[in-house]
Motif scaffolding. Sequence first.
Motif, PDB file in Angstrom:
ATOM      1  N   ALA A 100       0.856  -1.086  -0.022  1.00 28.01           N
ATOM      2  CA  ALA A 100       0.018   0.097  -0.033  1.00 28.01           C
ATOM      3  C   ALA A 100       0.913   1.261   0.104  1.00 28.01           C
ATOM      4  O   ALA A 100       2.030   1.360   0.500  1.00 28.01           O
ATOM      5  CB  ALA A 100      -0.872   0.093   1.386  1.00 28.01           C
ATOM      6  N   GLN A 101       0.507   2.275  -0.665  1.00 26.28           N
ATOM      7  CA  GLN A 101       1.058   3.610  -0.854  1.00 26.28           C
ATOM      8  C   GLN A 101       0.217   4.633  -0.505  1.00 26.28           C
ATOM      9  O   GLN A 101      -0.843   4.771  -0.907  1.00 26.28           O
ATOM     10  CB  GLN A 101       1.486   3.868  -2.172  1.00 26.28           C
ATOM     11  CG  GLN A 101       2.120   4.888  -2.521  1.00 26.28           C
ATOM     12  CD  GLN A 101       2.611   5.062  -3.900  1.00 26.28           C
ATOM     13  OE1 GLN A 101       1.775   4.789  -4.916  1.00 26.28           O
ATOM     14  NE2 GLN A 101       3.882   5.517  -4.261  1.00 26.28           N
ATOM     15  N   ARG A 102       0.718   5.625   0.579  1.00 25.57           N
ATOM     16  CA  ARG A 102      -0.291   6.631   0.846  1.00 25.57           C
ATOM     17  C   ARG A 102       0.286   7.841   0.027  1.00 25.57           C
ATOM     18  O   ARG A 102       1.371   8.280  -0.243  1.00 25.57           O
ATOM     19  CB  ARG A 102       0.199   7.008   2.443  1.00 25.57           C
ATOM     20  CG  ARG A 102      -0.815   8.003   2.723  1.00 25.57           C
ATOM     21  CD  ARG A 102      -0.927   8.460   4.167  1.00 25.57           C
ATOM     22  NE  ARG A 102      -1.679  10.094   4.418  1.00 25.57           N
ATOM     23  CZ  ARG A 102      -1.500  10.348   5.293  1.00 25.57           C
ATOM     24  NH1 ARG A 102      -0.991   9.973   6.471  1.00 25.57           N
ATOM     25  NH2 ARG A 102      -2.267  11.490   5.659  1.00 25.57           N
ATOM     26  N   ILE A 103      -0.862   8.358  -0.543  1.00 23.83           N
ATOM     27  CA  ILE A 103      -0.581   9.524  -1.380  1.00 23.83           C
ATOM     28  C   ILE A 103      -0.659  10.797  -0.904  1.00 23.83           C
ATOM     29  O   ILE A 103      -1.758  11.344  -0.251  1.00 23.83           O
ATOM     30  CB  ILE A 103      -1.818   9.495  -2.827  1.00 23.83           C
ATOM     31  CG1 ILE A 103      -1.992   8.141  -3.261  1.00 23.83           C
ATOM     32  CG2 ILE A 103      -1.443  10.524  -3.698  1.00 23.83           C
ATOM     33  CD1 ILE A 103      -0.707   7.301  -3.635  1.00 23.83           C
ATOM     34  N   ARG A 104       0.437  11.437  -0.794  1.00 24.88           N
ATOM     35  CA  ARG A 104       0.490  12.633   0.147  1.00 24.88           C
ATOM     36  C   ARG A 104       0.130  14.195  -0.408  1.00 24.88           C
ATOM     37  O   ARG A 104      -0.182  14.928   0.186  1.00 24.88           O
ATOM     38  CB  ARG A 104       1.940  12.801   0.791  1.00 24.88           C
ATOM     39  CG  ARG A 104       2.132  11.519   1.914  1.00 24.88           C
ATOM     40  CD  ARG A 104       3.018  11.642   2.516  1.00 24.88           C
ATOM     41  NE  ARG A 104       3.259  10.297   3.580  1.00 24.88           N
ATOM     42  CZ  ARG A 104       2.783  10.494   4.769  1.00 24.88           C
ATOM     43  NH1 ARG A 104       1.943  11.136   5.323  1.00 24.88           N
ATOM     44  NH2 ARG A 104       2.773   9.186   5.155  1.00 24.88           N
ATOM     45  N   GLU A 105       0.318  13.990  -1.844  1.00 21.01           N
ATOM     46  CA  GLU A 105      -0.047  15.217  -2.773  1.00 21.01           C
ATOM     47  C   GLU A 105      -0.290  14.868  -3.919  1.00 21.01           C
ATOM     48  O   GLU A 105      -0.184  13.586  -4.671  1.00 21.01           O
ATOM     49  CB  GLU A 105       1.027  16.082  -2.582  1.00 21.01           C
ATOM     50  CG  GLU A 105       2.514  15.619  -3.088  1.00 21.01           C
ATOM     51  CD  GLU A 105       3.710  16.336  -2.921  1.00 21.01           C
ATOM     52  OE1 GLU A 105       3.673  17.529  -2.405  1.00 21.01           O
ATOM     53  OE2 GLU A 105       4.886  16.165  -3.582  1.00 21.01           O
ATOM     54  N   GLY A 106      -0.726  15.993  -4.872  1.00 21.65           N
ATOM     55  CA  GLY A 106      -1.211  15.767  -6.309  1.00 21.65           C
ATOM     56  C   GLY A 106      -2.066  15.011  -6.653  1.00 21.65           C
ATOM     57  O   GLY A 106      -3.068  14.629  -5.688  1.00 21.65           O
ATOM     58  N   SER A 107      -2.005  13.969  -7.627  1.00 23.31           N
ATOM     59  CA  SER A 107      -2.915  13.093  -8.117  1.00 23.31           C
ATOM     60  C   SER A 107      -2.506  11.774  -8.577  1.00 23.31           C
ATOM     61  O   SER A 107      -1.274  11.779  -8.539  1.00 23.31           O
ATOM     62  CB  SER A 107      -3.687  13.763  -9.177  1.00 23.31           C
ATOM     63  OG  SER A 107      -2.806  13.996 -10.244  1.00 23.31           O
ATOM     64  N   ARG A 108      -3.354  10.602  -8.442  1.00 22.32           N
ATOM     65  CA  ARG A 108      -2.654   9.201  -8.803  1.00 22.32           C
ATOM     66  C   ARG A 108      -3.655   8.673  -9.287  1.00 22.32           C
ATOM     67  O   ARG A 108      -5.027   8.770  -9.136  1.00 22.32           O
ATOM     68  CB  ARG A 108      -2.509   8.721  -7.079  1.00 22.32           C
ATOM     69  CG  ARG A 108      -1.824   7.473  -7.102  1.00 22.32           C
ATOM     70  CD  ARG A 108      -0.503   7.271  -7.711  1.00 22.32           C
ATOM     71  NE  ARG A 108       0.185   6.183  -7.329  1.00 22.32           N
ATOM     72  CZ  ARG A 108       0.193   5.170  -7.955  1.00 22.32           C
ATOM     73  NH1 ARG A 108      -0.743   4.907  -8.972  1.00 22.32           N
ATOM     74  NH2 ARG A 108       0.792   3.881  -7.261  1.00 22.32           N
TER      75      ARG A 108
ATOM     76  N   LEU B 204      -2.970  13.125 -18.282  1.00 23.33           N
ATOM     77  CA  LEU B 204      -4.135  14.147 -18.225  1.00 23.33           C
ATOM     78  C   LEU B 204      -4.550  14.678 -16.884  1.00 23.33           C
ATOM     79  O   LEU B 204      -5.004  15.830 -16.914  1.00 23.33           O
ATOM     80  CB  LEU B 204      -5.491  13.322 -18.580  1.00 23.33           C
ATOM     81  CG  LEU B 204      -5.700  12.983 -20.069  1.00 23.33           C
ATOM     82  CD1 LEU B 204      -6.738  11.765 -20.420  1.00 23.33           C
ATOM     83  CD2 LEU B 204      -6.044  14.126 -21.014  1.00 23.33           C
ATOM     84  N   LEU B 205      -4.122  14.047 -15.901  1.00 26.16           N
ATOM     85  CA  LEU B 205      -4.141  14.755 -14.478  1.00 26.16           C
ATOM     86  C   LEU B 205      -3.339  15.578 -14.367  1.00 26.16           C
ATOM     87  O   LEU B 205      -3.442  16.670 -13.939  1.00 26.16           O
ATOM     88  CB  LEU B 205      -4.094  13.637 -13.543  1.00 26.16           C
ATOM     89  CG  LEU B 205      -5.360  12.363 -13.201  1.00 26.16           C
ATOM     90  CD1 LEU B 205      -4.778  11.337 -12.395  1.00 26.16           C
ATOM     91  CD2 LEU B 205      -6.338  13.404 -12.598  1.00 26.16           C
TER      92      LEU B 205
ATOM     93  N   GLY C 210      -3.466  20.959  -9.823  1.00 23.76           N
ATOM     94  CA  GLY C 210      -3.517  22.348  -9.081  1.00 23.76           C
ATOM     95  C   GLY C 210      -4.817  22.817  -9.118  1.00 23.76           C
ATOM     96  O   GLY C 210      -5.330  23.711  -8.222  1.00 23.76           O
ATOM     97  N   HIS C 211      -5.529  22.377 -10.418  1.00 26.73           N
ATOM     98  CA  HIS C 211      -6.993  22.953 -10.605  1.00 26.73           C
ATOM     99  C   HIS C 211      -7.963  21.860 -11.032  1.00 26.73           C
ATOM    100  O   HIS C 211      -8.683  22.197 -11.709  1.00 26.73           O
ATOM    101  CB  HIS C 211      -6.999  24.151 -11.195  1.00 26.73           C
ATOM    102  CG  HIS C 211      -6.191  24.123 -12.350  1.00 26.73           C
ATOM    103  ND1 HIS C 211      -6.962  23.797 -13.459  1.00 26.73           N
ATOM    104  CD2 HIS C 211      -4.875  24.567 -12.660  1.00 26.73           C
ATOM    105  CE1 HIS C 211      -5.994  23.628 -14.502  1.00 26.73           C
ATOM    106  NE2 HIS C 211      -4.512  24.139 -13.937  1.00 26.73           N
ATOM    107  N   ILE C 212      -7.981  20.722 -10.127  1.00 25.15           N
ATOM    108  CA  ILE C 212      -8.873  19.411 -10.602  1.00 25.15           C
ATOM    109  C   ILE C 212     -10.095  19.902 -10.028  1.00 25.15           C
ATOM    110  O   ILE C 212     -10.112  19.743  -8.650  1.00 25.15           O
ATOM    111  CB  ILE C 212      -8.211  18.028 -10.423  1.00 25.15           C
ATOM    112  CG1 ILE C 212      -6.891  18.183 -11.132  1.00 25.15           C
ATOM    113  CG2 ILE C 212      -9.122  17.064 -10.574  1.00 25.15           C
ATOM    114  CD1 ILE C 212      -6.298  16.709 -10.739  1.00 25.15           C
ATOM    115  N   THR C 213     -11.166  19.649 -10.796  1.00 24.38           N
ATOM    116  CA  THR C 213     -12.453  19.805 -10.431  1.00 24.38           C
ATOM    117  C   THR C 213     -13.202  18.484 -10.598  1.00 24.38           C
ATOM    118  O   THR C 213     -12.963  17.597 -11.460  1.00 24.38           O
ATOM    119  CB  THR C 213     -13.123  20.871 -11.098  1.00 24.38           C
ATOM    120  OG1 THR C 213     -13.313  20.772 -12.382  1.00 24.38           O
ATOM    121  CG2 THR C 213     -12.470  22.236 -10.859  1.00 24.38           C
ATOM    122  N   ALA C 214     -14.385  18.435  -9.957  1.00 23.78           N
ATOM    123  CA  ALA C 214     -15.382  17.258 -10.833  1.00 23.78           C
ATOM    124  C   ALA C 214     -15.510  17.106 -12.221  1.00 23.78           C
ATOM    125  O   ALA C 214     -15.486  16.010 -12.671  1.00 23.78           O
ATOM    126  CB  ALA C 214     -16.795  17.521 -10.081  1.00 23.78           C
TER     127      ALA C 214
END
Length: 366
Positions: free
Chosen positions: A124-132, A195-196, A201-205
Amino acid sequence: QCTYLEIEQAERTHAVVLSRPAWLWGAEMGANDCGVCVGNEGVWTREPVGEAEALLGMDLVRLALERGGSAREALEVITALLERYGQGGSCKEEPVPFVYHNTFLLADRAEAWVLETAGRYWAAQRIREGSRNISNRLSIGSDITAEHPGLRERARSRGWWSGDGEFSFAEVFSLEKQPPRMEAAKARFHAGKELLRQHAGHITAETLMSILRDKESGICVDAEGFRTAGSMVSVLPRDPTLPCVHFFTATPDPSRSVFKPFVFVAGVKPVPRVRSPTFLQDPAKQIPRFQSSVDRRHELYRRHQAALELMEQDRERGQKLLETLQELEKQGLEGMKELLEGTVTPSPEELADLFYDCVEAEMKFY
């Protein structure tokens, strides 16, 4: 009672909303009333897949949501059940078994995790920032936050890892020769990542909805008789006074579907039009299984399929319908935006009827 196995019941379970294949007990993705979201993907690894009936990855998604009050708790639920019961059994409603292992995305208001498995082993990897993102292949390298206690010993004893230097879960446990469907997953994984990155920094639904609709990358699958079955996007505000909003299509092919909002409140109105029929003599429950087939499509699915046919036959009318549906989705997104910004305060009754009303509106257009 899960899809194939019966396991011990928990004393208390959370309310859940699930997007699932109708024939089985588990789910491909969903959320609970604590703001925990989980989704899974199939993978093939060096560990042999078990045709013997055990827990499906989709059962583990549902169990994690029912029993986990946070993303970390949900992860612990999956790993404990995986180590105890294993994963296995056919993941498809067909006489020829289709078996795979699983990777999971888990998130809540405060944390996000990727969990990847190979048989009973996991990392398991914890995602601490950004996107994954994940996509039908192992993707956790040496940045491992938690792992099965016997993971490295297993790799060493099988001759997959010498025990020296860095240990990369993906490198050690991935098949040397990937099945064709995993080769396609590689391109899809990189396209999703890119794409991410473009929206960092400005990912929305709306950003995520557009990525899920991307056909060029293969993320929105619509080929070889296979179509992306259902899609979900969740907004999990860090502020605990704001509700989490979960958007579901409940229909295949997100590029021609409507994302409809759902919010957990007391007395949520049931939506029978998105619930598949049940069968007394269900071929998924009779042994031997899957010897016959039944029509599991719910009402919204049937209407949506008819609309897709129209879109393909009559481009002009199809385009008009698509624009109407996009307008419907936009209204839902705007309403939820106002709710999350605190500019409107819908009554609990309105929120309880929200998903029901959106489905009814979509049905009317069809």
